[in-house]
Design an enzyme around this catalytic site. Structure first.
Site, PDB file in Angstrom:
ATOM      1  N   TRP A  39       7.209  -6.638   1.620  1.00 19.96           N
ATOM      2  CA  TRP A  39       8.539  -7.251   1.780  1.00 19.96           C
ATOM      3  C   TRP A  39       8.358  -8.726   2.140  1.00 19.96           C
ATOM      4  CZ3 TRP A  39      11.638  -7.315   6.865  1.00 19.96           C
ATOM      5  CH2 TRP A  39      12.933  -7.797   6.642  1.00 19.96           C
ATOM      6  N   TYR A  48      12.535  -6.407  -3.612  1.00 21.69           N
ATOM      7  CA  TYR A  48      11.596  -7.426  -3.114  1.00 21.69           C
ATOM      8  C   TYR A  48      11.252  -8.467  -4.195  1.00 21.69           C
ATOM      9  CZ  TYR A  48      10.595  -3.921   0.582  1.00 21.69           C
ATOM     10  OH  TYR A  48      10.673  -2.994   1.589  1.00 21.69           O
ATOM     11  N   PRO A  64       6.041  -1.655  11.276  1.00 17.73           N
ATOM     12  CA  PRO A  64       5.245  -0.935  12.284  1.00 17.73           C
ATOM     13  C   PRO A  64       4.765  -1.853  13.406  1.00 17.73           C
ATOM     14  CG  PRO A  64       3.939  -1.316  10.312  1.00 17.73           C
ATOM     15  CD  PRO A  64       5.353  -1.697   9.969  1.00 17.73           C
ATOM     16  N   GLU A  91      -7.860  -7.238   9.978  1.00 17.93           N
ATOM     17  CA  GLU A  91      -7.650  -6.767  11.362  1.00 17.93           C
ATOM     18  C   GLU A  91      -6.845  -5.462  11.360  1.00 17.93           C
ATOM     19  OE1 GLU A  91      -5.661  -9.731  13.814  1.00 17.93           O
ATOM     20  OE2 GLU A  91      -4.674  -8.173  14.999  1.00 17.93           O
TER      21      GLU A  91
HETATM   22  N1  LIG Z   1      12.433   0.605   3.508  1.00 17.49           N
HETATM   23  C1  LIG Z   1      12.944  -0.449   4.103  1.00 17.49           C
HETATM   24  O1  LIG Z   1      14.158  -0.613   4.232  1.00 17.49           O
HETATM   25  C2  LIG Z   1      12.026  -1.480   4.647  1.00 17.49           C
HETATM   26  C3  LIG Z   1      12.499  -2.480   5.512  1.00 17.49           C
HETATM   27  C4  LIG Z   1      11.594  -3.416   6.014  1.00 17.49           C
HETATM   28  C5  LIG Z   1      10.257  -3.332   5.655  1.00 17.49           C
HETATM   29  N2  LIG Z   1       9.815  -2.359   4.793  1.00 17.49           N
HETATM   30  C6  LIG Z   1       8.379  -2.245   4.384  1.00 17.49           C
HETATM   31  O2  LIG Z   1       7.567  -2.234   5.558  1.00 17.49           O
HETATM   32  C7  LIG Z   1       6.624  -3.300   5.493  1.00 17.49           C
HETATM   33  C8  LIG Z   1       6.265  -3.794   6.884  1.00 17.49           C
HETATM   34  O3  LIG Z   1       7.405  -4.204   7.592  1.00 17.49           O
HETATM   35  P1  LIG Z   1       7.687  -5.751   7.942  1.00 17.49           P
HETATM   36  O4  LIG Z   1       7.112  -6.566   6.867  1.00 17.49           O
HETATM   37  O5  LIG Z   1       9.136  -5.839   8.233  1.00 17.49           O
HETATM   38  O6  LIG Z   1       7.031  -5.975   9.357  1.00 17.49           O
HETATM   39  P2  LIG Z   1       5.607  -5.783  10.116  1.00 17.49           P
HETATM   40  O7  LIG Z   1       4.555  -5.280   9.207  1.00 17.49           O
HETATM   41  O8  LIG Z   1       5.955  -5.014  11.346  1.00 17.49           O
HETATM   42  O9  LIG Z   1       5.307  -7.253  10.568  1.00 17.49           O
HETATM   43  C9  LIG Z   1       5.027  -8.297   9.665  1.00 17.49           C
HETATM   44  C10 LIG Z   1       4.974  -9.591  10.465  1.00 17.49           C
HETATM   45  O10 LIG Z   1       3.966  -9.476  11.468  1.00 17.49           O
HETATM   46  C11 LIG Z   1       2.961 -10.465  11.285  1.00 17.49           C
HETATM   47  N3  LIG Z   1       1.669  -9.767  11.481  1.00 17.49           N
HETATM   48  C12 LIG Z   1       0.977  -9.010  10.595  1.00 17.49           C
HETATM   49  N4  LIG Z   1      -0.134  -8.505  11.163  1.00 17.49           N
HETATM   50  C13 LIG Z   1      -0.146  -8.933  12.442  1.00 17.49           C
HETATM   51  C14 LIG Z   1      -1.038  -8.759  13.520  1.00 17.49           C
HETATM   52  N5  LIG Z   1      -2.140  -8.018  13.402  1.00 17.49           N
HETATM   53  N6  LIG Z   1      -0.738  -9.362  14.709  1.00 17.49           N
HETATM   54  C15 LIG Z   1       0.378 -10.108  14.845  1.00 17.49           C
HETATM   55  N7  LIG Z   1       1.263 -10.316  13.851  1.00 17.49           N
HETATM   56  C16 LIG Z   1       1.004  -9.736  12.654  1.00 17.49           C
HETATM   57  C17 LIG Z   1       3.151 -11.020   9.903  1.00 17.49           C
HETATM   58  O11 LIG Z   1       2.913 -12.415   9.892  1.00 17.49           O
HETATM   59  P3  LIG Z   1       1.820 -13.100   8.889  1.00 17.49           P
HETATM   60  O12 LIG Z   1       2.269 -12.784   7.495  1.00 17.49           O
HETATM   61  O13 LIG Z   1       1.926 -14.531   9.271  1.00 17.49           O
HETATM   62  O14 LIG Z   1       0.507 -12.466   9.244  1.00 17.49           O
HETATM   63  C18 LIG Z   1       4.641 -10.777   9.637  1.00 17.49           C
HETATM   64  O15 LIG Z   1       5.410 -11.868  10.129  1.00 17.49           O
HETATM   65  C19 LIG Z   1       7.349  -4.330   4.622  1.00 17.49           C
HETATM   66  O16 LIG Z   1       6.494  -5.329   4.153  1.00 17.49           O
HETATM   67  C20 LIG Z   1       7.921  -3.426   3.540  1.00 17.49           C
HETATM   68  O17 LIG Z   1       6.929  -3.063   2.616  1.00 17.49           O
HETATM   69  C21 LIG Z   1      10.679  -1.424   4.309  1.00 17.49           C
END
Ligand SMILES: NC(=O)c1ccc[n+]([C@@H]2O[C@H](COP(=O)([O-])OP(=O)(O)OC[C@H]3O[C@@H](n4cnc5c(N)ncnc54)[C@H](OP(=O)(O)O)[C@@H]3O)[C@@H](O)[C@H]2O)c1
Length: 279
Positions: A23, A51, A188, A238
């Site tokens: 996303w 997306y 997550p 990581e």
């Molecule tokens: N079904 C749905 O409605 C729905 C809704 C939302 C999301 N999703 C799916 O779930 C996936 C994950 O959710 P998300 O993208 O919302 O959030 P996430 O994975 O919880 O967090 C992503 C954010 O955290 C940062 N990050 C990544 N690894 C990290 C770490 N080890 N330590 C600190 N910060 C870190 C990233 O920044 P950097 O890029 O700068 O590393 C990014 O800003 C999405 O990409 C999508 O595929 C589905």
């Protein structure tokens, strides 16, 4: 780095518990990161029609050289395409953009119009036509999950919902178990917020791990599928490096105790529905 493919099972389908989310990744970043993630050992990729990066995700998969049958690929039907016919057309478009049949096709958010039985039957039809291998849901509160499974011939093998240490989601976890399905945690890492959490920092210190690694380990140790997203190779590495440690029962409980009433980050559910914790 160890490279196990640890899976969660639903209806005989093995889903890698640690996936890579896309996303908000612009096509160039999606292509680069999907390739890198697969090279690092990830075997599960999550995208969605909305997306606008399905083509790039497909290119990243091919760039990686990882055999297609080793990868679990999920995409989603957007809510504007829930009518019979529209849904199958989007499924065709998604498969064409990806350049491959997805393993899992989800209904992105629940919707009452068109009627849910029409949409679920259309989803089953997409599967019957070979436009996906399996079907499932996203963002379905537990009562609506049960209702949708009632309309579905094929098992709905996951419900992908917001889930991280700041949300309890016990009714959703219980419903997935009761229906023989799985829970997939989106956001997550609470969109990066876990990195600042004193409890997670402290637990991580005891294991030589970061708060993000502790959080992902807490999820997969419960059999919950997690799909963290990053645009940085170093963080993708990581986030995948969580197979060489185990959280104690007490640590697991301390993390679960971080849940709070205002922990939800993305409340975009249609007003026709309520989350279990708000019901
Ligand atoms: N079904 C749905 O409605 C729905 C809704 C939302 C999301 N999703 C799916 O779930 C996936 C994950 O959710 P998300 O993208 O919302 O959030 P996430 O994975 O919880 O967090 C992503 C954010 O955290 C940062 N990050 C990544 N690894 C990290 C770490 N080890 N330590 C600190 N910060 C870190 C990233 O920044 P950097 O890029 O700068 O590393 C990014 O800003 C999405 O990409 C999508 O595929 C589905």
């Amino acid at each position: 780095m160890p490279n196990p493919t640890v899976t969660a099972e639903a209806a005989g389908v093995a889903i890698p518990v640690l996936g890579f989310g896309t996303w908000m990744l612009e096509p160039d970043d999606a292509r680069r990161m999907v390739r890198s993630a697969l090279e690092m050992g990830y075997r599960h990729i999550d995208t969605a029609w909305i997306y606008k990066n399905e083509k790039a995700v497909g290119e990243g998969i091919r760039d990686s050289g990882v055999p297609r049958d080793e990868i679990f690929l999920t995409t989603k039907i957007w809510v504007a395409h829930f009518a019979d016919g529209d849904l199958q057309r989007q499924a065709e478009e998604s498969a064409e953009s990806l350049g491959t049949t997805p393993d899992l096709l989800l209904l992105h958010w629940p919707k009452r119009k068109p009627a849910m039985d029409e949409t679920v039957r259309a989803l089953n039809d997409a599967k019957a036509r070979g436009l996906t291998r399996h079907i499932g849901l996203s963002n379905f509160p537990s009562a609506v999950f049960r209702e949708a499974q009632g309309y579905s011939d094929a098992p709905l093998i996951t419900n992908q919902v917001e889930h991280h240490p700041y949300l309890s989601n016990q009714p959703l976890i219980a419903a997935a178990k009761e229906l023989g399905s799985t829970l997939t945690a989106w956001s997550p890492l609470a969109q990066g917020k876990v990195a600042e959490d004193a409890t997670l920092v402290e637990i991580g210190r005891a294991h030589g791990k970061t708060p993000g690694q502790v959080t992902l380990r807490w999820l997969v140790q419960q059999g919950i599928i997690a799909i963290p997203r990053t645009q940085k190779e170093s963080r993708a590495r990581e986030n995948f490096d969580i197979w060489d440690f185990q959280l104690t029962g007490e640590e697991m409980q301390r993390i679960s105790a971080l849940a709070r009433p205002d922990g939800r980050l993305g409340d975009w559910i249609d007003p026709d529905f309520v989350w279990d914790d708000a019901a």
